[in-house]
Scaffold this active site. Structure first.
Site, PDB file in Angstrom:
ATOM      1  N   LYS A 300       0.853  -1.195   0.000  1.00 13.02           N
ATOM      2  CA  LYS A 300       0.000   0.000   0.000  1.00 13.02           C
ATOM      3  C   LYS A 300       0.885   1.240   0.000  1.00 13.02           C
ATOM      4  CE  LYS A 300      -3.042   2.654   3.091  1.00 13.02           C
ATOM      5  NZ  LYS A 300      -3.676   2.710   4.429  1.00 13.02           N
ATOM      6  N   ASP A 305      -2.592  10.651   3.204  1.00 13.73           N
ATOM      7  CA  ASP A 305      -3.967  10.220   3.421  1.00 13.73           C
ATOM      8  C   ASP A 305      -4.706  11.239   4.283  1.00 13.73           C
ATOM      9  OD1 ASP A 305      -6.318   8.856   3.612  1.00 13.73           O
ATOM     10  OD2 ASP A 305      -5.594   7.397   5.086  1.00 13.73           O
ATOM     11  N   LYS A 312     -10.071  12.944   7.921  1.00 11.12           N
ATOM     12  CA  LYS A 312      -9.550  12.616   9.244  1.00 11.12           C
ATOM     13  C   LYS A 312      -9.549  13.858  10.149  1.00 11.12           C
ATOM     14  CE  LYS A 312      -6.237   9.127   7.591  1.00 11.12           C
ATOM     15  NZ  LYS A 312      -6.710   7.976   8.372  1.00 11.12           N
ATOM     16  N   ASP A 323       1.699   6.748   5.160  1.00  9.34           N
ATOM     17  CA  ASP A 323       0.743   5.724   4.765  1.00  9.34           C
ATOM     18  C   ASP A 323       1.181   4.976   3.505  1.00  9.34           C
ATOM     19  OD1 ASP A 323      -1.501   4.386   5.597  1.00  9.34           O
ATOM     20  OD2 ASP A 323      -2.917   5.677   4.538  1.00  9.34           O
ATOM     21  N   GLU A 384      -9.199   3.643   2.062  1.00 11.79           N
ATOM     22  CA  GLU A 384      -8.690   3.696   0.692  1.00 11.79           C
ATOM     23  C   GLU A 384      -7.576   2.693   0.429  1.00 11.79           C
ATOM     24  OE1 GLU A 384      -5.491   4.953   2.780  1.00 11.79           O
ATOM     25  OE2 GLU A 384      -7.515   5.676   3.115  1.00 11.79           O
ATOM     26  N   ARG A 386      -7.284  -0.477   1.092  1.00  7.54           N
ATOM     27  CA  ARG A 386      -7.767  -1.753   0.538  1.00  7.54           C
ATOM     28  C   ARG A 386      -8.222  -1.583  -0.907  1.00  7.54           C
ATOM     29  NH1 ARG A 386     -11.910  -2.167   5.356  1.00  7.54           N
ATOM     30  NH2 ARG A 386     -10.068  -1.183   6.252  1.00  7.54           N
TER      31      ARG A 386
END
Length: 543
Positions: A300, A305, A312, A323, A384, A386
């Site tokens: 990933k 993010d 968030k 991330d 996001e 996944r």
């Protein structure tokens, strides 16, 4: 004469061309946007950690600078090649200090035996390779700002043990103050490693030295701010890292290529950003590789993010530059293997995107179609990771027909609630593969704990409008994430998912500075080197 803006534009075009991107992107999301700032435009130049030079000898040099002595007991001190006077003085000083010869115990003594400093590190009596490496890392961290030369007294230890300690020393020298403009006053001298045999150097040069370099690369790119490292730059730096390394090919899928492949999941994540997503694949086949099919490592790579529309909280959002640690880790793993000429067949697939909340961003309730044709209802745009993994894993599975797929991701906060900071979470339908991952983590000092992949989790990600939902519901978050990702791997392909959100990044301690741990490189490097084929049949385990 060209203006600064013209020069910058030419340079940016060259970067994009080198990485396989074009300046044109889909009109829906990209063409009307300004090019993102580059390092040259903001004027920032990182200063990465400079490793001390390492040389080897079979006898202690004349006393100068710092001496490092590693011992599990007082008796070990007599085996480290010290002269009689220094040995006697050291034993007396340690007895007076009531020094305990255990793991992670240390004491520095000054002005002893002609040395400016003697740093003594304890060891467990039955130290494993990971323990030896940790001891070296502790010394590297403690002595990072120590000026002058450094000598490691390692006589009486096996070649493998010496290699692990010196590898740890290199890992411990890492620093993260890239953009601090204050002058660094430390003039770090070279390291002299004193071992019984010249073969100790060959052991270190063959593997450990490359592992150190790869972990530094992984940490560097994970720690960089998101205005410096975004998908195109990740691709650029990957190409640069592997330039001239034999047996390696680097492929970059840009937006147009992903559109042709129907990768609606990763493209959906990237829609809200001015910086288009990419899939970066690094293929390495070393001489003597025993498997025809590669082991696929999929990471990933969310370079920042924000959470997207499901934004968030502002507290700690700046840490979300990390991330992309999974993508960094899988590329770093192949870097270590390829530079060392390991006889393995492996491919790293990095799914790289930025998750931002502009007017083109996907919304909760939207439906995306992944490369496999499966449809996904968006429960949360903050789930996001996944999504990008769904397309990357499906592509790796069908493109390379791999011997196994291991994906690595900073996926869920819930894994930390289950395991704390001590283990990453492991999920797999193939118990024979899971056992190898557990063993590799233990050997490398990056432990994982297997959590259940219960078939009942399928109902938790069900959707009334699409094939599945990416999240937003209460329940076992780490298990739900793993269940979602597993839908995009063929049932017969051996697959394991590692959720490392709780161990990849955080505050500093005695073995790492604040920021990226470079976690997963050592585990995956060990796993790939020692991989045993797993039967390609529908996995029924994991619960």
């Amino acid at each position: 004469m060209q203006t600064t803006q013209q020069i910058t534009a030419v340079a940016m075009a060259a970067v994009l061309a080198a990485t396989g991107f074009s300046l044109a992107s889909p009109a829906e999301a990209q063409t009307r946007r300004d090019a993102p700032a580059t390092i040259a435009q903001i004027g920032a130049q990182p200063r990465y950690a400079v490793l001390r030079d390492v040389s080897f000898a079979t006898a202690l040099p004349a006393a100068a600078g710092t001496l490092v002595v590693i011992a599990a007991s007082e008796g070990d001190l007599a085996r480290r090649g010290l002269d009689t006077a220094t040995h006697s003085a050291l034993v007396s000083a340690l007895r007076a200090a009531d020094f305990k010869y255990g793991a992670r115990k240390s004491l520095s003594l000054y002005g002893l035996g002609g040395w400016d400093r003697i740093h003594v590190l304890g060891l467990a009596s039955e130290a494993e390779p990971a323990d030896l490496q940790t001891a070296g890392t502790l010394a590297g961290r403690t002595l990072m700002s120590q000026s002058g030369p450094l000598t490691l007294a390692a006589q009486g230890l096996s070649n493998d043990a010496v290699s692990e300690i010196v590898t740890g020393l290199g890992i411990g020298q890492y620093r993260v103050d890239f953009y601090n403009t204050a002058e660094r006053k430390t003039e770090a001298g070279a390291i002299t490693v004193v071992a019984d045999s010249a073969e100790a150097e060959a052991h270190y040069r063959a593997r450990g030295a490359h592992l150190v370099e790869a972990i530094h690369w992984t940490r560097n790119i994970s720690n960089e701010p998101a205005n410096i490292v975004y998908p195109q730059v990740f691709a650029e730096r990957t190409r640069a890292a592997f330039a001239g390394v034999p047996g390696v090919t680097v492929e970059v899928l840009d937006v147009a290529a992903m559109e042709r492949l129907g990768m609606g999941a990763i493209l959906g994540v990237g829609r809200g950003s001015a910086r288009p997503p990419a899939i970066v694949a690094v293929r390495y086949r070393g001489q003597g590789a025993t498997t025809e099919a590669p082991i696929a490592l999929v990471g990933k790579g969310i370079t920042f993010d924000s959470g997207g529309i499901s934004i968030k909280p502002s507290a700690n959002m700046g840490n979300m530059k990390m991330d992309m640690s999974g993508a960094a880790g899988v590329v770093g793993t192949v870097l270590a293997l390829a530079r060392s000429g390991a006889p393995v067949n492996v491919v790293a697939v990095a799914a790289v995107a930025e998750n931002m909340p502009d007017g083109n961003a996907i919304r909760p309730g939207d439906v995306l179609t992944a490369m496999t044709g499966k449809t996904i209802e968006i429960g949360s745009t903050d789930a996001e990771g996944r999504l990008v993994l769904a397309d990357a894993i499906a592509w790796a599975d069908t493109t390379f027909n791999p011997a196994a797929i291991i994906d690595v991701a900073t996926l869920t906060g819930s894994v930390g609630g289950a395991l704390g900071p001590d283990y990453a979470g492991l999920f797999s339908r193939h118990d024979a593969l899971a056992e190898q991952v557990v063993a590799a983590g233990k050997a490398a000092g990056e432990p994982v704990w297997q959590l259940p992949l219960n078939p009942a989790y399928a109902s938790r990600i069900s959707s009334p409008i699409a094939d599945m939902k990416n999240g937003g519901e209460p329940g076992p978050g780490a298990g739900n994430g793993a269940q979602f990702i597993g839908n995009f791997v063929r049932p017969e392909t051996p697959w394991a998912h590692i959720d490392m959100a709780n161990v990849a990044y955080g505050g500093g301690n005695d073995v790492k500075p604040a920021g990226s741990a470079g976690w997963s490189v050592r585990l995956l490097e060990n796993l790939v080197r020692n991989f045993q084929p797993v039967a390609h049949e529908k996995g029924e385990g994991g619960h």
